[in-house]
Design a protein around this motif. Structure first.
Motif, PDB file in Angstrom:
ATOM      1  N   VAL A  82       0.824  -1.212   0.000  1.00 53.70           N
ATOM      2  CA  VAL A  82       0.000   0.000   0.000  1.00 53.70           C
ATOM      3  C   VAL A  82       0.858   1.262   0.000  1.00 53.70           C
ATOM      4  N   LEU A  83       1.889   1.278   0.831  1.00 52.42           N
ATOM      5  CA  LEU A  83       2.656   2.506   1.049  1.00 52.42           C
ATOM      6  C   LEU A  83       3.711   2.768  -0.022  1.00 52.42           C
ATOM      7  N   ILE A  84       4.250   1.695  -0.632  1.00 55.38           N
ATOM      8  CA  ILE A  84       5.340   1.857  -1.596  1.00 55.38           C
ATOM      9  C   ILE A  84       4.934   1.359  -2.984  1.00 55.38           C
ATOM     10  N   TYR A  85       4.586   0.074  -3.070  1.00 54.48           N
ATOM     11  CA  TYR A  85       4.360  -0.552  -4.372  1.00 54.48           C
ATOM     12  C   TYR A  85       3.211   0.097  -5.139  1.00 54.48           C
ATOM     13  N   GLU A  86       2.066   0.286  -4.469  1.00 49.21           N
ATOM     14  CA  GLU A  86       0.898   0.847  -5.154  1.00 49.21           C
ATOM     15  C   GLU A  86       1.171   2.260  -5.647  1.00 49.21           C
ATOM     16  N   ARG A  87       1.899   3.041  -4.872  1.00 49.94           N
ATOM     17  CA  ARG A  87       2.219   4.404  -5.301  1.00 49.94           C
ATOM     18  C   ARG A  87       3.126   4.389  -6.530  1.00 49.94           C
ATOM     19  N   ARG A  88       4.120   3.513  -6.517  1.00 41.72           N
ATOM     20  CA  ARG A  88       5.013   3.442  -7.676  1.00 41.72           C
ATOM     21  C   ARG A  88       4.266   2.916  -8.891  1.00 41.72           C
ATOM     22  N   ARG A  89       3.374   1.948  -8.683  1.00 44.97           N
ATOM     23  CA  ARG A  89       2.610   1.395  -9.786  1.00 44.97           C
ATOM     24  C   ARG A  89       1.746   2.464 -10.445  1.00 44.97           C
ATOM     25  N   ALA A  90       1.234   3.389  -9.634  1.00 46.88           N
ATOM     26  CA  ALA A  90       0.400   4.466 -10.157  1.00 46.88           C
ATOM     27  C   ALA A  90       1.226   5.587 -10.781  1.00 46.88           C
ATOM     28  N   GLY A  91       2.556   5.464 -10.725  1.00 41.86           N
ATOM     29  CA  GLY A  91       3.414   6.477 -11.305  1.00 41.86           C
ATOM     30  C   GLY A  91       3.668   7.658 -10.397  1.00 41.86           C
ATOM     31  N   LEU A  92       3.342   7.519  -9.111  1.00 39.82           N
ATOM     32  CA  LEU A  92       3.546   8.606  -8.158  1.00 39.82           C
ATOM     33  C   LEU A  92       4.961   8.548  -7.576  1.00 39.82           C
TER      34      LEU A  92
END
Length: 274
Positions: free
Chosen positions: A222-232
Motif C-alpha cells: 500500500v505505502l510503496i508498491y501501489e504508489r510506484r505502480r500508479a506512477g507517483l
C-alpha cells in the motif's frame, strides 16, 4: 481508475495495440470497458489452474502437518491464501504500461503475449516459522529432483505428473545475500504450469512466506508498491524505512525459530543451545 502518470500509456495500449476484431468504439470509456471484459475472459483459466494446483498441494501440506512432533500439534503450520488468485484487468494494464518504457517502440508485453506476466494467477502458502517455509518448500520441490523420485508420497507423485515447476526449484528471496537484495520482499517463489496446458503457458505463481513476511508485504504494498505502480513519487526515506522494517522482521522470524528449537523436548532439538 488510472492516475495521470500511467493513463497515457494505458490509452496507447488500448487504442493502438489491442487486437480489435471489429469496429473500435470511438469513446475511450467504451474502449476500456471492452478491453477489461476481454482480459477477464482471457485470464479466467488461471483460476481453474490455481484451483487444480491447490488441490494437488493441499494433501502434501496436510501430511506434513500430521507429521509435526507431538508438542507442536495444534499450532498454526500453514494456511492457503487464494483470495486474490486473479490479477485484475486494471492491474494487468498498469503492469504492461510500466514495462513500456520507450513508447516509440511496441510494448514488450502486449495482448498477444500476456503469458509472459508470471503472476496472472497466484496464491500464497503462509506459515508460522521460517523453518516451516523451508520444510514446505523442500517437499514441494522434491518431486522435481530425480534423485528423490522413488521416495515420493502419492500426493507428491500426482503433483509431478500434472504440473511442471519452472527451473525445478523455488526462487529464494529470503536468504539472498544483502548486496544482491533489491527490495525488502522475503519469500520462496515459483511458477507452476499444468502439463496439459503447457502450450498455453498458464503459469501460476506460488509464494511461501511467514506471517511476519506477509504482514510486511501488505503494508509495503500500500505505502510503496501501489504508489510506484500508479506512477507517483515515492520518498526514498520511506523506501529505506520499509526495507529496514523487513530486515527487523526477518531477525524476529530467525529468533522465533531459535526459541522454537530451544523450547522443544531434548530429543527434538536440532543442535540449538537453550
Amino acid at each position: 481508475m488510472f492516475l495521470a502518470p500511467v493513463l497515457e500509456k494505458v490509452q496507447g495500449l488500448v487504442t493502438h495495440h489491442f487486437p480489435w476484431d471489429g469496429p473500435k468504439p470511438a469513446a475511450w470509456e467504451a474502449q476500456l470497458a471492452h478491453v477489461r471484459r476481454w482480459l477477464t475472459q482471457e485470464t479466467v483459466i488461471y483460476r481453474a489452474v490455481a484451483t487444480a494446483l491447490i488441490a494437488r498441494m493441499d494433501p502434501i501440506l496436510a501430511n506434513l502437518q500430521q507429521q509435526l512432533p507431538p508438542h507442536e500439534q495444534g499450532r498454526l503450520f500453514y494456511r492457503l491464501d487464494d483470495r486474490h488468485v486473479l490479477k485484475t484487468p486494471d492491474s494487468i494494464l498498469e503492469k504492461m504500461a510500466r514495462r513500456w518504457v520507450d513508447t516509440r517502440h511496441p510494448p514488450p508485453i502486449s495482448f498477444s503475449n500476456l503469458d509472459e506476466l508470471s503472476d496472472l494467477g497466484r496464491f500464497r502458502i503462509v506459515t508460522n516459522f521460517l523453518s516451516d517455509v523451508e520444510l514446505i518448500c523442500g517437499h514441494l520441490e522434491a518431486p522435481y529432483d530425480a534423485t528423490k523420485r522413488e521416495a515420493l508420497s502419492p500426493p507428491q507423485q500426482l503433483l509431478w505428473r500434472e504440473f511442471s515447476l519452472q527451473g525445478n526449484r523455488f526462487e529464494d528471496l529470503i536468504s539472498i545475500e544483502p548486496r544482491s537484495r533489491k527490495s525488502g520482499e522475503r519469500c520462496r517463489k515459483a511458477q507452476f504450469t499444468p502439463k496439459a496446458f503447457a502450450h498455453r503457458g498458464c503459469r501460476v505463481e506460488v509464494q511461501i512466506l511467514t506471517v511476519l513476511q506477509e504482514a510486511w508485504d501488505k503494508k509495503d504494498h500500500v505505502l510503496i508498491y501501489e504508489r510506484r505502480r500508479a506512477g507517483l513519487r515515492v520518498d526514498e526515506r520511506h523506501e529505506q524505512l520499509s526495507y529496514s522494517l523487513s530486515e527487523q522482521l526477518y531477525l524476529a522470524d530467525y529468533l522465533f525459530d531459535q526459541l522454537k528449537q530451544a523450547s522443544a523436548p531434548p530429543e527434538a532439538r536440532d543442535g540449538v543451545i537453550p
